[in-house]
Design an enzyme around this catalytic site. Structure first.
Site, PDB file in Angstrom:
ATOM      1  N   ASP A  62      -8.852  -4.797   3.835  1.00 35.41           N
ATOM      2  CA  ASP A  62      -7.144  -5.133   3.513  1.00 35.41           C
ATOM      3  C   ASP A  62      -6.865  -5.992   2.144  1.00 35.41           C
ATOM      4  O   ASP A  62      -7.809  -7.200   2.484  1.00 35.41           O
ATOM      5  CB  ASP A  62      -6.687  -5.730   5.057  1.00 35.41           C
ATOM      6  CG  ASP A  62      -4.633  -5.925   4.792  1.00 35.41           C
ATOM      7  OD1 ASP A  62      -4.588  -5.857   4.282  1.00 35.41           O
ATOM      8  OD2 ASP A  62      -4.405  -5.479   6.333  1.00 35.41           O
ATOM      9  N   TYR A 156      10.232  -2.800  -1.526  1.00 35.92           N
ATOM     10  CA  TYR A 156       9.971  -1.805  -2.520  1.00 35.92           C
ATOM     11  C   TYR A 156      10.452  -2.320  -4.034  1.00 35.92           C
ATOM     12  O   TYR A 156       9.413  -2.635  -4.517  1.00 35.92           O
ATOM     13  CB  TYR A 156       9.777  -0.607  -1.984  1.00 35.92           C
ATOM     14  CG  TYR A 156       8.515   0.472  -2.602  1.00 35.92           C
ATOM     15  CD1 TYR A 156       7.387   0.118  -2.072  1.00 35.92           C
ATOM     16  CD2 TYR A 156       9.138   1.333  -3.732  1.00 35.92           C
ATOM     17  CE1 TYR A 156       6.199   0.781  -2.835  1.00 35.92           C
ATOM     18  CE2 TYR A 156       8.644   1.610  -3.774  1.00 35.92           C
ATOM     19  CZ  TYR A 156       6.861   2.041  -3.816  1.00 35.92           C
ATOM     20  OH  TYR A 156       6.390   2.470  -4.734  1.00 35.92           O
TER      21      TYR A 156
HETATM   22  N1  NAD Z   1       3.591   8.297  -4.571  1.00 36.07           N
HETATM   23  C1  NAD Z   1       4.834   8.469  -5.767  1.00 36.07           C
HETATM   24  O1  NAD Z   1       5.615   9.230  -6.233  1.00 36.07           O
HETATM   25  C2  NAD Z   1       4.440   7.706  -6.271  1.00 36.07           C
HETATM   26  C3  NAD Z   1       5.333   7.131  -6.737  1.00 36.07           C
HETATM   27  C4  NAD Z   1       5.376   5.543  -7.683  1.00 36.07           C
HETATM   28  C5  NAD Z   1       4.216   4.348  -7.613  1.00 36.07           C
HETATM   29  N2  NAD Z   1       3.381   4.723  -6.183  1.00 36.07           N
HETATM   30  C6  NAD Z   1       2.513   3.735  -6.317  1.00 36.07           C
HETATM   31  O2  NAD Z   1       1.193   4.379  -6.428  1.00 36.07           O
HETATM   32  C7  NAD Z   1       0.007   3.966  -5.239  1.00 36.07           C
HETATM   33  C8  NAD Z   1       0.169   4.729  -4.557  1.00 36.07           C
HETATM   34  O3  NAD Z   1       0.607   4.782  -3.612  1.00 36.07           O
HETATM   35  P1  NAD Z   1       0.426   6.474  -3.093  1.00 36.07           P
HETATM   36  O4  NAD Z   1       1.789   7.586  -3.229  1.00 36.07           O
HETATM   37  O5  NAD Z   1      -0.627   7.035  -3.626  1.00 36.07           O
HETATM   38  O6  NAD Z   1       0.478   6.305  -1.433  1.00 36.07           O
HETATM   39  P2  NAD Z   1      -0.310   6.183  -0.181  1.00 36.07           P
HETATM   40  O7  NAD Z   1       0.459   6.294   0.835  1.00 36.07           O
HETATM   41  O8  NAD Z   1      -0.949   7.652  -0.604  1.00 36.07           O
HETATM   42  O9  NAD Z   1      -1.866   6.040  -0.729  1.00 36.07           O
HETATM   43  C9  NAD Z   1      -2.237   4.322  -0.891  1.00 36.07           C
HETATM   44  C10 NAD Z   1      -3.673   3.673   0.174  1.00 36.07           C
HETATM   45  O10 NAD Z   1      -3.362   2.510   0.252  1.00 36.07           O
HETATM   46  C11 NAD Z   1      -4.395   2.198   1.148  1.00 36.07           C
HETATM   47  N3  NAD Z   1      -3.660   0.828   1.725  1.00 36.07           N
HETATM   48  C12 NAD Z   1      -2.073   0.726   2.238  1.00 36.07           C
HETATM   49  N4  NAD Z   1      -1.612  -0.784   3.059  1.00 36.07           N
HETATM   50  C13 NAD Z   1      -2.775  -1.355   2.691  1.00 36.07           C
HETATM   51  C14 NAD Z   1      -3.829  -2.083   2.443  1.00 36.07           C
HETATM   52  N5  NAD Z   1      -3.469  -3.523   2.939  1.00 36.07           N
HETATM   53  N6  NAD Z   1      -5.039  -3.178   1.727  1.00 36.07           N
HETATM   54  C15 NAD Z   1      -5.857  -1.861   1.750  1.00 36.07           C
HETATM   55  N7  NAD Z   1      -5.584  -0.533   1.176  1.00 36.07           N
HETATM   56  C16 NAD Z   1      -4.210  -0.529   1.798  1.00 36.07           C
HETATM   57  C17 NAD Z   1      -3.707   3.343   2.711  1.00 36.07           C
HETATM   58  O11 NAD Z   1      -4.313   3.440   3.607  1.00 36.07           O
HETATM   59  C18 NAD Z   1      -3.489   4.605   1.399  1.00 36.07           C
HETATM   60  O12 NAD Z   1      -4.930   4.832   1.119  1.00 36.07           O
HETATM   61  C19 NAD Z   1       1.140   2.574  -4.748  1.00 36.07           C
HETATM   62  O13 NAD Z   1       1.328   1.558  -5.140  1.00 36.07           O
HETATM   63  C20 NAD Z   1       2.730   2.944  -4.605  1.00 36.07           C
HETATM   64  O14 NAD Z   1       3.509   1.913  -4.657  1.00 36.07           O
HETATM   65  C21 NAD Z   1       3.574   5.736  -5.598  1.00 36.07           C
END
Ligand code: NAD
Length: 277
Positions: A62, A156
């Site tokens: 984590d 966020y």
């Molecule tokens: N999806 C989008 O459109 C988007 C847009 C802008 C930014 N982001 C950023 O991209 C990154 C990935 O996002 P995503 O869309 O793939 O999200 P997601 O929720 O699909 O994946 C996030 C992953 O992080 C893991 N996670 C959560 N808390 C955790 C912790 N405490 N320790 C370790 N792992 C942990 C989750 O289990 C998950 O596998 C993030 O930083 C998000 O803010 C995503």
């Protein structure tokens, strides 16, 4: 294969954008530590990398747990001999709330993962990268790092803006150690986070009307931006927060204003209804 011989830790890479990043770094020759909350959930990414001839191992930790993160860095050095690249990708988005309704627990939860987690992972790799006299830290921000883009997600937005501040600061602090620090700010990528945080109508308004390229970004496309910043070609790029958003932010605030206003009014009406009961 411009990352051959290098080792990368990618947090939160069981799926979504993190998996795309992990696979692109592995394709470029990096050994990849696939981190997430549960080791079992990392198997998909690890197997994808192994199947394509790369090197990977899962590590359950984590990012809010300092001891667990230190154990991950130690295990990485034991297995692969170095930590050359840290990608701070793990983040959460909680239920949309007006500031007036947001619980302290929600605020702490989001800050804990989205900004403190980034800090703890940076802190854990700095001694090793300093010893190596070289390193790359690449944070995954968001378009919410640069503008108010998601009405109702104050927590966020603040955490993701914080990632930019951390990037600016650490770029200075770590430059003499040969470590660059940058942030990639994705636009819309259709991952579980995006699906949970938005409605199809909101997504349609953003993606179809507001993104010049007119489509979602693939996780691997964020991986390409990360891979470049991790490479020797990006040696002079540090302290930057780069939108990888298909051009979304270039037009943001004009055409999208009605859609943000509608969401704002809907949330305020719901807030009043709740408090007038
Ligand atoms: N999806 C989008 O459109 C988007 C847009 C802008 C930014 N982001 C950023 O991209 C990154 C990935 O996002 P995503 O869309 O793939 O999200 P997601 O929720 O699909 O994946 C996030 C992953 O992080 C893991 N996670 C959560 N808390 C955790 C912790 N405490 N320790 C370790 N792992 C942990 C989750 O289990 C998950 O596998 C993030 O930083 C998000 O803010 C995503």
């Amino acid at each position: 294969m411009e990352l051959k011989g290098k080792t990368a830790i990618v947090t939160g890479s069981a799926g979504g954008i993190g998996q795309g990043i992990a696979c692109v770094l592995a394709r470029e020759g990096a050994n990849v530590v696939v981190n997430d909350l549960k080791a079992q959930s990392c198997e998909g990414t690890v197997n994808r990398i192994l199947a394509s001839g790369g090197q990977a191992m899962a590590f359950e930790a984590d990012v809010t747990n300092k001891a667990a993160i230190q154990a991950m860095v130690n295990a990485t050095v034991d297995r692969f001999g170095s930590v050359d690249i840290l990608v701070n990708n793990a983040a959460i988005e909680d239920a949309p709330q007006l500031a007036a309704d947001m619980s302290e627990e929600q605020w702490d939860r989001v800050m804990g993962v989205d900004i403190k987690g980034v800090f703890l992972c940076c802190q854990a790799v700095i001694p090793q990268m300093t010893k190596q006299k070289k390193g790359r830290i690449i944070n995954i921000g968001s378009i919410a790092s640069l503008r108010m883009t998601i009405y109702g997600s104050l927590d966020y937005t603040v955490a993701k803006h914080g990632v930019v501040g951390l990037t600016n600061h650490l770029a200075w602090e770590l430059a003499d150690a040969g470590i660059t620090v940058n942030t990639v700010c994705p636009g819309g990528v259709l991952t579980p986070m995006m699906i949970n945080a938005t409605t199809p109508e909101y997504r349609d308004a953003v993606i179809k009307r507001m993104v010049p390229i007119g489509r979602y970004i693939e996780p691997e496309e964020i991986g390409e931006a990360v891979s470049f910043l991790a490479s020797d070609r990006a040696a002079i790029i540090t302290g930057q927060s780069i939108a990888a958003d298909g051009g979304l932010l270039t037009g943001y605030g004009e055409d999208l204003r009605p859609s943000i206003r509608k969401r704002m009014v809907d949330m305020q009406v719901a807030h009043l209804a709740k408090h007038n009961d």
